[in-house]
Design a protein around this motif. Structure first.
Motif, PDB file in Angstrom:
ATOM      1  N   ILE A  52       7.589  16.216   2.686  1.00 18.08           N
ATOM      2  CA  ILE A  52       6.376  16.609   3.402  1.00 18.08           C
ATOM      3  C   ILE A  52       5.329  17.182   2.440  1.00 18.08           C
ATOM      4  CG2 ILE A  52       5.451  18.204   5.132  1.00 18.08           C
ATOM      5  CD1 ILE A  52       8.232  17.929   6.553  1.00 18.08           C
ATOM      6  N   VAL A  53       5.768  18.069   1.535  1.00 18.81           N
ATOM      7  CA  VAL A  53       4.826  18.703   0.605  1.00 18.81           C
ATOM      8  C   VAL A  53       4.263  17.691  -0.388  1.00 18.81           C
ATOM      9  CG1 VAL A  53       4.596  20.372  -1.277  1.00 18.81           C
ATOM     10  CG2 VAL A  53       5.835  20.999   0.812  1.00 18.81           C
ATOM     11  N   PHE A  54       5.142  16.962  -1.079  1.00 20.84           N
ATOM     12  CA  PHE A  54       4.674  16.039  -2.112  1.00 20.84           C
ATOM     13  C   PHE A  54       4.028  14.793  -1.510  1.00 20.84           C
ATOM     14  CE2 PHE A  54       7.203  18.828  -4.610  1.00 20.84           C
ATOM     15  CZ  PHE A  54       6.689  18.749  -5.889  1.00 20.84           C
ATOM     16  N   ASN A  65       0.855  -1.188   0.000  1.00 16.80           N
ATOM     17  CA  ASN A  65       0.000   0.000   0.000  1.00 16.80           C
ATOM     18  C   ASN A  65       0.892   1.240   0.000  1.00 16.80           C
ATOM     19  OD1 ASN A  65      -1.693   2.213   0.754  1.00 16.80           O
ATOM     20  ND2 ASN A  65      -3.171   0.773   1.618  1.00 16.80           N
ATOM     21  N   LEU A  66       1.005   1.895  -1.156  1.00 19.47           N
ATOM     22  CA  LEU A  66       1.893   3.043  -1.276  1.00 19.47           C
ATOM     23  C   LEU A  66       1.430   4.208  -0.409  1.00 19.47           C
ATOM     24  CD1 LEU A  66       4.416   4.179  -2.692  1.00 19.47           C
ATOM     25  CD2 LEU A  66       2.897   5.052  -4.490  1.00 19.47           C
ATOM     26  N   MET A  67       0.132   4.341  -0.184  1.00 16.50           N
ATOM     27  CA  MET A  67      -0.364   5.444   0.627  1.00 16.50           C
ATOM     28  C   MET A  67       0.075   5.296   2.085  1.00 16.50           C
ATOM     29  SD  MET A  67      -1.745   7.494  -1.423  1.00 16.50           S
ATOM     30  CE  MET A  67      -2.077   7.375  -3.186  1.00 16.50           C
ATOM     31  N   THR A  68      -0.026   4.079   2.602  1.00 21.88           N
ATOM     32  CA  THR A  68       0.441   3.828   3.967  1.00 21.88           C
ATOM     33  C   THR A  68       1.943   4.061   4.062  1.00 21.88           C
ATOM     34  OG1 THR A  68      -1.290   2.164   4.314  1.00 21.88           O
ATOM     35  CG2 THR A  68       0.602   2.099   5.807  1.00 21.88           C
ATOM     36  N   ALA A  69       2.667   3.610   3.049  1.00 20.25           N
ATOM     37  CA  ALA A  69       4.120   3.802   3.026  1.00 20.25           C
ATOM     38  C   ALA A  69       4.472   5.284   2.962  1.00 20.25           C
ATOM     39  CB  ALA A  69       4.728   3.060   1.848  1.00 20.25           C
ATOM     40  N   THR A  70       3.700   6.036   2.182  1.00 15.84           N
ATOM     41  CA  THR A  70       3.960   7.474   2.044  1.00 15.84           C
ATOM     42  C   THR A  70       3.690   8.195   3.354  1.00 15.84           C
ATOM     43  OG1 THR A  70       3.438   7.450  -0.326  1.00 15.84           O
ATOM     44  CG2 THR A  70       3.298   9.566   0.813  1.00 15.84           C
ATOM     45  N   ALA A  71       2.602   7.843   4.022  1.00 16.41           N
ATOM     46  CA  ALA A  71       2.293   8.457   5.319  1.00 16.41           C
ATOM     47  C   ALA A  71       3.409   8.180   6.315  1.00 16.41           C
ATOM     48  CB  ALA A  71       0.959   7.921   5.843  1.00 16.41           C
ATOM     49  N   THR A  72       3.917   6.957   6.317  1.00 18.20           N
ATOM     50  CA  THR A  72       5.029   6.600   7.200  1.00 18.20           C
ATOM     51  C   THR A  72       6.273   7.383   6.838  1.00 18.20           C
ATOM     52  OG1 THR A  72       4.134   4.364   7.428  1.00 18.20           O
ATOM     53  CG2 THR A  72       6.434   4.685   8.063  1.00 18.20           C
ATOM     54  N   THR A 127       0.193  13.692  -2.124  1.00 16.09           N
ATOM     55  CA  THR A 127      -0.131  12.303  -2.487  1.00 16.09           C
ATOM     56  C   THR A 127      -1.262  11.771  -1.617  1.00 16.09           C
ATOM     57  OG1 THR A 127       2.100  11.810  -3.285  1.00 16.09           O
ATOM     58  CG2 THR A 127       0.770   9.942  -2.551  1.00 16.09           C
ATOM     59  N   LEU A 128      -1.163  12.025  -0.311  1.00  8.91           N
ATOM     60  CA  LEU A 128      -2.167  11.516   0.626  1.00  8.91           C
ATOM     61  C   LEU A 128      -3.479  12.290   0.492  1.00  8.91           C
ATOM     62  CD1 LEU A 128       0.178  11.107   3.723  1.00  8.91           C
ATOM     63  CD2 LEU A 128      -0.759   9.261   2.317  1.00  8.91           C
ATOM     64  N   TYR A 129      -3.388  13.611   0.380  1.00  7.13           N
ATOM     65  CA  TYR A 129      -4.590  14.437   0.342  1.00  7.13           C
ATOM     66  C   TYR A 129      -5.402  14.193  -0.926  1.00  7.13           C
ATOM     67  CZ  TYR A 129      -7.564  18.597   0.450  1.00  7.13           C
ATOM     68  OH  TYR A 129      -8.634  19.440   0.450  1.00  7.13           O
ATOM     69  N   LEU A 130      -4.706  14.046  -2.054  1.00  7.37           N
ATOM     70  CA  LEU A 130      -5.386  13.861  -3.339  1.00  7.37           C
ATOM     71  C   LEU A 130      -5.510  12.395  -3.730  1.00  7.37           C
ATOM     72  CD1 LEU A 130      -3.668  16.762  -5.324  1.00  7.37           C
ATOM     73  CD2 LEU A 130      -5.926  16.778  -4.247  1.00  7.37           C
ATOM     74  N   ASP A 131      -4.948  11.518  -2.893  1.00 10.99           N
ATOM     75  CA  ASP A 131      -4.979  10.076  -3.159  1.00 10.99           C
ATOM     76  C   ASP A 131      -4.429   9.776  -4.561  1.00 10.99           C
ATOM     77  OD1 ASP A 131      -5.418   7.408  -2.551  1.00 10.99           O
ATOM     78  OD2 ASP A 131      -7.460   7.413  -3.331  1.00 10.99           O
ATOM     79  N   ASN A 132      -3.282  10.382  -4.853  1.00 14.89           N
ATOM     80  CA  ASN A 132      -2.673  10.253  -6.175  1.00 14.89           C
ATOM     81  C   ASN A 132      -1.167  10.070  -5.998  1.00 14.89           C
ATOM     82  OD1 ASN A 132      -1.650  10.554  -8.786  1.00 14.89           O
ATOM     83  ND2 ASN A 132      -3.141  12.127  -9.329  1.00 14.89           N
ATOM     84  N   ASP A 133      -0.662   8.893  -6.400  1.00 12.45           N
ATOM     85  CA  ASP A 133       0.756   8.600  -6.171  1.00 12.45           C
ATOM     86  C   ASP A 133       1.693   9.336  -7.136  1.00 12.45           C
ATOM     87  OD1 ASP A 133       0.487   7.246  -8.560  1.00 12.45           O
ATOM     88  OD2 ASP A 133       0.749   5.244  -7.707  1.00 12.45           O
ATOM     89  N   LEU A 134       1.139  10.089  -8.084  1.00 13.50           N
ATOM     90  CA  LEU A 134       1.974  10.834  -9.014  1.00 13.50           C
ATOM     91  C   LEU A 134       2.926  11.772  -8.279  1.00 13.50           C
ATOM     92  CD1 LEU A 134       2.741  11.974 -11.843  1.00 13.50           C
ATOM     93  CD2 LEU A 134       0.841  13.589 -11.550  1.00 13.50           C
ATOM     94  N   PHE A 135       2.434  12.433  -7.229  1.00 17.70           N
ATOM     95  CA  PHE A 135       3.218  13.471  -6.568  1.00 17.70           C
ATOM     96  C   PHE A 135       4.456  12.906  -5.870  1.00 17.70           C
ATOM     97  CE2 PHE A 135      -1.102  15.101  -6.909  1.00 17.70           C
ATOM     98  CZ  PHE A 135      -0.870  16.313  -7.528  1.00 17.70           C
TER      99      PHE A 135
END
Length: 199
Positions: free
Chosen positions: A75-77, A37-44, A81-89
């Motif tokens: 932090i910004v990108f 889950n890239l979103m969980t990984a990104t939040a971490t 990614t998390l706010y827009l649910d888009n892994d592009l950032f």
């Protein structure tokens, strides 16, 4: 001049420094690999980056420029990614950061400024010609990293991109840095002349 914040500086051993720089990336890779889950990984990744910057400041009482800029972009990108649910950032973040570093170094050369010297002169004493050669090399290297990141995230799976980001970019950067040692040695200044040149 090579610090954004500067109080009473304290020494930090290289192991701790490496752990703070690599820790968030390794967590990013581990969480992505275990949860898929890239979103969980990104939040971490974002949380760990904030913690690493805070710990770095608490230990050393200073935050070097490049880790601070890199952390701000995470932090910004990562937040986008998390706010827009888009892994592009999060995927284009390395591209933008590397192009930013390249642009700053190239711009400095055009303006007759050696920004790399300002960042590293406390650790290395070299002639302006040496710093100029290193600046050109690092500028081109940052462009190459940006291009490679674009190739990987656009043509391979997310897992492959994450693995490359953690186990590819950092080793390549370390190897490239080690390859520049001969230039530093060739243009090294004697200790007593270390402050005689100006950017």
């Amino acid at each position: 001049m090579n610090k954004i914040f500067h109080f009473t500086k304290r020494p930090m051993n290289q192991f701790t420094k490496l752990a703070l720089e690599m820790g968030p990336l390794i967590l990013f890779f581990t969480i992505n690999a275990t949860t898929n889950n890239l979103m969980t990984a990104t939040a971490t990744f974002v949380a760990a980056t904030v913690v690493a910057l805070v710990v770095s400041f608490v230990i050393a009482r200073t935050i070097p420029v490049m880790p601070l800029i890199g952390g701000a972009f995470v932090i910004v990108f990562g937040g986008l990614t998390l706010y827009l649910d888009n892994d592009l950032f999060i995927k284009i973040k390395p591209t933008i950061v590397n192009l930013l570093f390249a642009s700053i170094l190239f711009g400095g050369l055009l303006a007759g400024k050696l920004f790399l010297k300002l960042v590293l002169e406390s650790a290395f004493k070299a002639t302006d010609e040496g710093w100029r050669i290193l600046t050109w090399r690092w500028s081109l290297f940052f462009v190459v990293l940006a291009v490679v990141n674009e190739i990987v995230w656009r043509n391979f799976s997310t897992d492959t991109w994450v693995a490359f980001k953690v186990w590819g970019i950092m080793p390549l950067t370390m190897l490239f840095g080690m390859a520049q040692v001969p230039i530093l040695m060739k243009h090294q200044l004697p200790e007593e002349e270390g402050g005689s040149t100006a950017a």
